[in-house]
Enzyme design. Structure first.
Site, PDB file in Angstrom:
ATOM      1  N   GLU A   1      -6.125   6.736  -1.507  1.00 58.39           N
ATOM      2  CA  GLU A   1      -6.143   5.529  -0.683  1.00 58.39           C
ATOM      3  C   GLU A   1      -6.671   4.335  -1.459  1.00 58.39           C
ATOM      4  O   GLU A   1      -6.156   3.225  -1.346  1.00 58.39           O
ATOM      5  CB  GLU A   1      -6.998   5.767   0.574  1.00 58.39           C
ATOM      6  CG  GLU A   1      -6.330   6.646   1.613  1.00 58.39           C
ATOM      7  CD  GLU A   1      -5.037   6.030   2.127  1.00 58.39           C
ATOM      8  OE1 GLU A   1      -5.085   4.953   2.742  1.00 58.39           O
ATOM      9  OE2 GLU A   1      -3.974   6.616   1.884  1.00 58.39           O
TER      10      GLU A   1
ATOM     11  N   HIS B   1       0.836  -1.207   0.000  1.00 55.52           N
ATOM     12  CA  HIS B   1       0.000   0.000   0.000  1.00 55.52           C
ATOM     13  C   HIS B   1       0.868   1.253   0.000  1.00 55.52           C
ATOM     14  O   HIS B   1       0.629   2.189  -0.779  1.00 55.52           O
ATOM     15  CB  HIS B   1      -0.901  -0.016   1.236  1.00 55.52           C
ATOM     16  CG  HIS B   1      -1.710   1.222   1.430  1.00 55.52           C
ATOM     17  ND1 HIS B   1      -3.024   1.332   1.034  1.00 55.52           N
ATOM     18  CD2 HIS B   1      -1.396   2.421   1.993  1.00 55.52           C
ATOM     19  CE1 HIS B   1      -3.480   2.540   1.327  1.00 55.52           C
ATOM     20  NE2 HIS B   1      -2.506   3.218   1.921  1.00 55.52           N
ATOM     21  N   GLU B   2       1.867   1.287   0.851  1.00 51.92           N
ATOM     22  CA  GLU B   2       2.722   2.473   0.944  1.00 51.92           C
ATOM     23  C   GLU B   2       3.585   2.644  -0.308  1.00 51.92           C
ATOM     24  O   GLU B   2       3.779   3.765  -0.791  1.00 51.92           O
ATOM     25  CB  GLU B   2       3.598   2.396   2.199  1.00 51.92           C
ATOM     26  CG  GLU B   2       2.820   2.417   3.505  1.00 51.92           C
ATOM     27  CD  GLU B   2       1.894   3.616   3.618  1.00 51.92           C
ATOM     28  OE1 GLU B   2       2.289   4.726   3.200  1.00 51.92           O
ATOM     29  OE2 GLU B   2       0.774   3.455   4.103  1.00 51.92           O
TER      30      GLU B   2
ATOM     31  N   HIS C   1       1.672   4.351  -3.062  1.00 53.69           N
ATOM     32  CA  HIS C   1       1.628   5.816  -2.985  1.00 53.69           C
ATOM     33  C   HIS C   1       2.829   6.427  -3.706  1.00 53.69           C
ATOM     34  O   HIS C   1       2.706   7.438  -4.403  1.00 53.69           O
ATOM     35  CB  HIS C   1       1.627   6.278  -1.528  1.00 53.69           C
ATOM     36  CG  HIS C   1       0.294   6.182  -0.850  1.00 53.69           C
ATOM     37  ND1 HIS C   1      -0.844   6.753  -1.366  1.00 53.69           N
ATOM     38  CD2 HIS C   1      -0.065   5.612   0.335  1.00 53.69           C
ATOM     39  CE1 HIS C   1      -1.866   6.526  -0.543  1.00 53.69           C
ATOM     40  NE2 HIS C   1      -1.419   5.830   0.486  1.00 53.69           N
TER      41      HIS C   1
END
Length: 272
Positions: free
Chosen positions: A202, A144-145, A148
């Site tokens: 997100e 997830h990070e 980004h």
């Protein structure tokens, strides 16, 4: 030294928007189909440089307080997960596997993790210890990070901040007023640590994250169990690093849907 009246800033911002804004495609869509064009006003290289400087300051401070990579076994686990995820970033952008990646674990009770532009990752020990994360769940967080960073969300948010007035000091720096580096570092810090991510950012990170995990051989369904653990630690509301607009139920539903979508990739990877 040039001096601009405050009333002229909207005009300057408008001028920057007209000449400095461009639509870019930061990543390929992948199996999850994230292919939105993004409006950018800052060069990617500037954000990467500011992120690297900000990251080194954080790491130096942690080292000085003896909070950096305290648990060798934990650090090894996190870096092992990263070593499998990073090569898979090439499925979204060809340059990413060659970034100057850094992965460190900070000793802290916070439920936190982040990845700055250019692959600068920090994992907080509290996230692993308090939630008892499996390797699959560590991969869910890290994927997830990393997503980004792949999508250059920080760059997009700084650009938006400039356009909406939060980054006027950065706009002034670009016009020769003030120090570019300091202003840009401050903006990077703000979008990384202070401002909540948007629902769109997100959702994109969630979807790319499950695909990265699946391609690296980690169960993408762990993103759903991770979210349940996070919610249980914060009375149903997400902690700072996941503070955003999607509700708990809608986010879990979306994660489950996209985890199911990439399960064939996971199963194929496991058979290799």
């Amino acid at each position: 030294m040039l001096i601009f009246k405050k009333s002229l800033f909207p005009v300057l911002i408008a001028a920057l928007l007209s000449v400095g804004c461009q639509t870019v495609q930061t990543t390929g869509g992948g199996a999850v189909g994230v292919d939105r064009g993004q409006m950018m006003m800052i060069p990617a290289s500037d954000i990467e440089q500011a992120s690297s400087q900000q990251y080194q300051e954080i790491i130096s401070e942690a080292r000085s307080k003896n909070l950096l990579n305290r648990d060798a076994r934990q650090v090894q686990r996190v870096r092992q997960v990263a070593s499998r995820l990073i090569p898979q970033t090439g499925n979204f952008r060809r340059d990413a596997p060659g970034w100057k990646w850094e992965i460190n674990v900070l000793k802290s009770d916070e439920l936190n993790a982040w990845c700055m532009a250019g692959g600068k990752i920090a994992f907080y020990s509290g996230l692993i210890d308090r939630l008892g994360l499996s390797d699959d769940e560590i991969a869910a967080v890290m994927g997830h990070e990393i997503a980004h960073a792949l999508r250059e969300h920080a760059r997009e948010r700084v650009s938006k901040s400039m356009a909406t007035g939060l980054g006027i000091s950065v706009a002034g720096a670009l016009l020769g007023v003030g120090e570019v580096g300091q202003d840009l570092m401050g903006s990077v810090a703000k979008v990384t640590f202070e401002l909540p991510n948007s629902r769109l950012h997100e959702t994109e990170a969630d979807r790319i994250g499950v695909e990265l995990a699946a391609r690296a051989g980690y169960d993408p369904r762990a993103a759903v169990t991770l979210w349940t653990k996070m919610a249980s630690q914060s009375s149903g509301a997400p902690p700072q690093w996941l503070s955003t607009h999607p509700s708990h139920d809608s986010r879990q539903k979306d994660l489950a849907e996209y985890a199911a979508r990439v399960m064939p990739i996971y199963e194929q990877t496991r058979r290799r």
